[in-house]
Design a protein around this motif. Structure first.
Motif, PDB file in Angstrom:
ATOM      1  N   ILE A   1       0.844  -1.205   0.000  1.00 37.88           N
ATOM      2  CA  ILE A   1       0.000   0.000   0.000  1.00 37.88           C
ATOM      3  C   ILE A   1       0.874   1.248   0.000  1.00 37.88           C
ATOM      4  CG2 ILE A   1      -1.664   1.331   1.351  1.00 37.88           C
ATOM      5  CD1 ILE A   1      -2.766  -1.399   2.357  1.00 37.88           C
ATOM      6  N   GLY A   2       1.962   1.218   0.791  1.00 31.89           N
ATOM      7  CA  GLY A   2       2.881   2.360   0.824  1.00 31.89           C
ATOM      8  C   GLY A   2       3.506   2.618  -0.537  1.00 31.89           C
ATOM      9  N   GLU A   3       3.926   1.537  -1.220  1.00 29.07           N
ATOM     10  CA  GLU A   3       4.499   1.696  -2.564  1.00 29.07           C
ATOM     11  C   GLU A   3       3.485   2.301  -3.525  1.00 29.07           C
ATOM     12  OE1 GLU A   3       6.208  -0.997  -6.304  1.00 29.07           O
ATOM     13  OE2 GLU A   3       5.330  -1.968  -4.551  1.00 29.07           O
ATOM     14  N   ALA A   4       2.261   1.777  -3.487  1.00 31.68           N
ATOM     15  CA  ALA A   4       1.218   2.264  -4.395  1.00 31.68           C
ATOM     16  C   ALA A   4       0.921   3.739  -4.143  1.00 31.68           C
ATOM     17  CB  ALA A   4      -0.047   1.430  -4.240  1.00 31.68           C
ATOM     18  N   PHE A   5       0.814   4.136  -2.859  1.00 30.42           N
ATOM     19  CA  PHE A   5       0.517   5.532  -2.538  1.00 30.42           C
ATOM     20  C   PHE A   5       1.666   6.455  -2.958  1.00 30.42           C
ATOM     21  CE2 PHE A   5      -2.944   5.234   0.974  1.00 30.42           C
ATOM     22  CZ  PHE A   5      -3.781   4.626   0.053  1.00 30.42           C
ATOM     23  N   PHE A   6       2.908   6.006  -2.726  1.00 28.68           N
ATOM     24  CA  PHE A   6       4.063   6.834  -3.106  1.00 28.68           C
ATOM     25  C   PHE A   6       4.100   7.057  -4.620  1.00 28.68           C
ATOM     26  CE2 PHE A   6       8.556   6.742  -4.599  1.00 28.68           C
ATOM     27  CZ  PHE A   6       8.898   8.029  -4.215  1.00 28.68           C
ATOM     28  N   LEU A   7       3.902   5.973  -5.411  1.00 30.62           N
ATOM     29  CA  LEU A   7       3.925   6.103  -6.872  1.00 30.62           C
ATOM     30  C   LEU A   7       2.737   6.916  -7.382  1.00 30.62           C
ATOM     31  CD1 LEU A   7       5.154   2.553  -7.955  1.00 30.62           C
ATOM     32  CD2 LEU A   7       6.455   4.683  -7.891  1.00 30.62           C
ATOM     33  N   LEU A   8       1.565   6.744  -6.748  1.00 35.35           N
ATOM     34  CA  LEU A   8       0.406   7.569  -7.127  1.00 35.35           C
ATOM     35  C   LEU A   8       0.711   9.051  -6.919  1.00 35.35           C
ATOM     36  CD1 LEU A   8      -2.660   5.531  -5.773  1.00 35.35           C
ATOM     37  CD2 LEU A   8      -2.305   6.272  -8.136  1.00 35.35           C
ATOM     38  N   TYR A   9       1.366   9.341  -5.788  1.00 33.26           N
ATOM     39  CA  TYR A   9       1.742  10.731  -5.507  1.00 33.26           C
ATOM     40  C   TYR A   9       2.646  11.276  -6.611  1.00 33.26           C
ATOM     41  CZ  TYR A   9       4.442  14.538  -3.411  1.00 33.26           C
ATOM     42  OH  TYR A   9       5.078  15.727  -3.191  1.00 33.26           O
ATOM     43  N   LEU A  10       3.645  10.483  -7.009  1.00 35.15           N
ATOM     44  CA  LEU A  10       4.565  10.929  -8.054  1.00 35.15           C
ATOM     45  C   LEU A  10       3.842  11.204  -9.365  1.00 35.15           C
ATOM     46  CD1 LEU A  10       7.781   8.728  -7.637  1.00 35.15           C
ATOM     47  CD2 LEU A  10       7.342  11.018  -6.770  1.00 35.15           C
ATOM     48  N   PHE A  11       2.971  10.276  -9.769  1.00 32.45           N
ATOM     49  CA  PHE A  11       2.324  10.424 -11.080  1.00 32.45           C
ATOM     50  C   PHE A  11       1.289  11.534 -11.086  1.00 32.45           C
ATOM     51  CE2 PHE A  11       4.230   6.306 -11.945  1.00 32.45           C
ATOM     52  CZ  PHE A  11       4.602   6.457 -13.261  1.00 32.45           C
ATOM     53  N   ILE A  12       0.546  11.668  -9.998  1.00 30.71           N
ATOM     54  CA  ILE A  12      -0.469  12.725  -9.954  1.00 30.71           C
ATOM     55  C   ILE A  12       0.186  14.096  -9.853  1.00 30.71           C
ATOM     56  CG2 ILE A  12      -2.348  13.687  -8.571  1.00 30.71           C
ATOM     57  CD1 ILE A  12      -3.119  10.798  -7.849  1.00 30.71           C
ATOM     58  N   ARG A  13       1.254  14.189  -9.052  1.00 29.54           N
ATOM     59  CA  ARG A  13       1.895  15.488  -8.801  1.00 29.54           C
ATOM     60  C   ARG A  13       2.856  15.908  -9.920  1.00 29.54           C
ATOM     61  NH1 ARG A  13       3.981  18.243  -4.195  1.00 29.54           N
ATOM     62  NH2 ARG A  13       4.652  20.281  -4.958  1.00 29.54           N
ATOM     63  N   PHE A  14       3.653  14.964 -10.442  1.00 27.61           N
ATOM     64  CA  PHE A  14       4.747  15.350 -11.332  1.00 27.61           C
ATOM     65  C   PHE A  14       4.638  14.837 -12.772  1.00 27.61           C
ATOM     66  CE2 PHE A  14       6.569  15.055  -7.010  1.00 27.61           C
ATOM     67  CZ  PHE A  14       6.916  16.387  -6.834  1.00 27.61           C
ATOM     68  N   ALA A  15       3.893  13.752 -12.993  1.00 22.16           N
ATOM     69  CA  ALA A  15       3.928  13.123 -14.323  1.00 22.16           C
ATOM     70  C   ALA A  15       2.653  13.315 -15.133  1.00 22.16           C
ATOM     71  CB  ALA A  15       4.213  11.623 -14.179  1.00 22.16           C
TER      72      ALA A  15
END
Length: 718
Positions: free
Chosen positions: A129-143
């Motif tokens: 869950i932590g991995e999924a949330f971290f990657l979601l943050y990256l894609f929503i915020r930066f990508a």
């Protein structure tokens, strides 16, 4: 649900495919950060799956710790690869690593110290869950904005994974080693995380790389365009900077040549002047070419009655073709009333470039321009314009390079030039969405053609324009004039009014043309190389010709009262004074077709240099053409006066002709006082009156006129 063994095999196969695809993605994107590291993600994940499979048979603490460590390691590799790709180095990544290590410690505790399978599964779920949330943050915020397609794929699968593992963490009941493999939650998470997710991750990374490559290409394109604009601006700026001292060199060399009494200075000054002139011509062409790079303006399309427009264009060049005894023909195969929207300035420059080249390189035979309809659509026509000549032809291996700047064919090198004409033509055609096709055969001639699509225009606008004219158009005119400058100006003025012009350079040619063709009006220079205008008219009275009733207009700068009386006594209808004024020429041509009384007055201000003369020329010629006309006159004026002095005792008639030509050109270019003085000297010679030091005084007057002109040039440049 699927059994665990099947899922393990499916996951292993998917990891192998993912590894291959990630390798291929890295191969085509070697310089992209994160792609190399991403290859190791499925490899480590595959090792983790194999460890889980071994643990199912052995059941050792070591295998379960190894399997989960590899799984967590794959997660870190995945997150690090995405962070590298997005060039992200924020504190959130460090927090994710810390959370992963904490989950790993919990897993170790519940494996070795307090053996609890449910808690081990919960620690693993929290890490996922932590991995999924971290990657979601990256894609929503930066990508999401720079990489929309890849982000959609990643956000979708990460949302599914976070939901599945959150559901298992909170909803799965207590399990043991015997019931875990039979749990639906285990099968679902293994299916999603081991089979479905790798497909999405591989696809997502490929899309991310494609989008980055597209961005790089766009940036390179923008940079190339910017570099092109900078290059054009540089060429334009440096060319203007060169022109300023170049004009100073030309003027200074001319002044030294005029003032120096040492004959040894003459060849050096002439060498400077000739070199500077050649450089000036090159600068002009470079400016033309650079302007095409520097400006990307929209097309200025306007409504044009095509046949009339094209016919007027041909009128400008027909006299040049006739001078070389070439047959010039317009073959028009479009509807008679065809009217189009087009950028007529660009199209005009293209056609004049091609026709000018054809006349320049053809020494005998013909030059034709053919216009034909290629395709007729509802609101537009596709037409083909071809310029065909019977010149020397072009070598096959030279044709493909002709539109490159500074490249000339063998014939072009013999005739001279800069090699920029066809390059400029090609660039203009690019702007019009067309290209130049060249067909040539040695010894038989060449064809330069292009296709262009034009929208249909409003014919009523053209008809209204014609009705508004209060002067006569479309006359057949014989222009008898030996000076190139006066020819150019008169032809340009008359072409504006759709007059058809034939050109004669001397009295003999004029008489021959009047015997062969009927004209509506004759514009006759009264001082020609072989005859005077008076002698031409007297000769015509004694022979048969087709213009017995054709009105003749005197075209002259000789306007003394006695001369005017003589002109009218010979039956001349009206007088067009030099320097040529368009309104006076237009009025005289119109009046020649009725009984209107002639208006002879010519206003000439008594100044060394009349600045309005250059403005008058610029209304019909480009700035570069006007500059060339002035340079040619300025550089030769002193030598012409010296030549006149030499001829004064040797050949008086030839001296009068030289003075006449110089006076006419000087008046046309605005050197009023100097031109008037030369006319007075010419008149005194004709009347057999003594000159004394008149020619020497004229040289001094020319010196003052030149200095005044150079002041004007410097003020314009500054």
């Amino acid at each position: 649900m699927l059994d665990s063994l099947t899922l393990y095999f499916a996951s292993a196969a998917m990891m192998a495919v993912m590894t291959l695809l990630n390798f291929l993605t890295w191969r085509t994107n070697r310089s992209t950060p994160g792609t190399l590291l991403f290859i190791f993600y499925p490899l480590v994940l595959f090792a983790a799956l194999m460890s889980f499979a071994i643990h199912g048979n052995i059941g050792s603490h070591i295998t379960i710790i190894l399997a989960n460590s590899l799984w967590f390691g794959a997660s870190i590799i995945h997150s690090l690869a995405i962070s590298q790709f997005l060039n992200y180095r924020g504190k959130e990544f460090r927090f994710f690593i810390a959370a992963t290590l904490f989950c790993g410690a919990l897993l170790m505790y519940f494996t070795v110290v307090d053996s609890n399978l449910r808690n081990r599964v919960l620690a693993s779920d929290l890490q996922h869950i932590g991995e999924a949330f971290f990657l979601l943050y990256l894609f929503i915020r930066f990508a999401r904005q720079p990489y929309p397609n890849g982000s959609i794929v990643y956000i979708l699968i990460l949302t599914i994974i976070s939901s599945i593992f959150a559901g298992r963490a909170f909803l799965m009941e207590d399990v043991n080693n015997f019931t875990l493999l039979k749990e639906n939650w285990f099968s679902v998470t293994l299916l999603v995380n081991g089979v479905i997710a790798p497909m999405f991750y591989t696809t997502g990374m490929a899309l991310l790389c494609n989008e980055r490559r597209e961005q790089n290409l766009n940036q390179l394109t923008a940079k190339a365009q910017k570099d092109l604009e900078i290059r054009g601006l540089f060429l334009s700026t440096i060319s203007h900077e060169i022109r300023t001292p170049l004009n100073g060199i030309l003027g200074s060399a001319q002044l030294i040549l005029n003032q120096s009494s040492d004959p040894r200075d003459k060849p050096y000054c002439e060498a400077i002047i000739n070199s500077a002139e050649s450089l000036n011509l090159l600068v002009d062409k470079v400016l033309d070419y650079a302007s095409l790079d520097q400006h990307n303006e929209a097309l200025y399309e306007e409504d044009v009655e095509f046949k009339t427009w094209l016919h007027n264009l041909c009128l400008l060049l027909t006299p040049l073709a006739e001078q070389k005894r070439l047959r010039f023909e317009l073959i028009y195969n479009l509807p008679e009333q065809a009217c189009y929207y087009c950028d007529q300035q660009k199209l005009r420059q293209i056609i004049i470039n091609l026709m000018g080249n054809a006349i320049k390189f053809t020494d005998q035979g013909e030059v034709k321009i053919r216009v034909e309809l290629v395709e007729e659509r509802q609101l537009e026509h596709r037409i083909r314009i071809s310029v065909i000549d019977s010149g020397p032809g072009i070598e096959d291996d030279e044709i493909e390079y002709l539109t490159e700047p500074y490249v000339q064919s063998s014939a072009g090198k013999e005739k001279g030039g800069t090699g920029l004409g066809l390059a400029i033509t090609s660039r203009l055609l690019d702007k019009l969405g067309s290209h130049l096709d060249i067909i040539s055969e040695l010894g038989k001639g060449s064809s330069f053609s292009f296709d262009i699509t034009l929208a249909l225009g409003e014919l009523s606008l053209v008809e209204q324009r014609h009705q508004s004219k209060d002067y006569i158009t479309g006359l057949d005119v014989l222009l008898v004039e030996d000076l190139d400058l006066n020819q150019k100006i008169a032809i340009e003025f008359m072409a504006d009014d759709e007059h058809k012009i034939k050109l004669a350079r001397d009295g003999k040619s004029a008489i021959e043309l009047m015997q062969q063709h009927h004209f509506d009006v004759v514009l006759l220079d009264m001082n020609l190389p072989d005859f005077t205008g008076q002698e031409v008219l007297k000769t015509l009275k004694g022979i048969e010709h087709k213009n017995q009733r054709t009105p003749v207009l005197a075209f002259t700068a000789s306007l003394s009262p006695d001369e005017i009386k003589e002109y009218f006594a010979l039956g001349i209808k009206d007088i067009v004074g030099k320097p040529i004024k368009q309104q006076k020429l237009r009025q005289a041509l119109s009046d020649s077709q009725n009984n209107q009384a002639p208006i002879i007055a010519v206003e000439l201000s008594d100044v060394l240099y009349d600045e309005t003369a250059a403005e008058t020329l610029k209304s019909s010629f480009s700035e570069d053409e006007v500059s060339s006309i002035y340079n040619e006159f300025v550089l030769s004026a002193r030598n012409k006066l010296i030549r006149a002095q030499q001829l004064l005792d040797e050949d008086k008639e030839q001296c009068i002709k030289v003075l006449h030509r110089q006076a006419s050109t000087a008046l046309q270019l605005g050197f009023n006082r100097y031109g008037s003085e030369l006319k007075k000297i010419e008149r005194r010679l004709l009347d057999n009156k003594p000159l004394k030091d008149a020619l020497t005084d004229a040289i001094v007057l020319w010196q003052s006129s030149l200095e005044q002109y150079l002041k004007y040039v410097r003020s314009e440049l500054s």
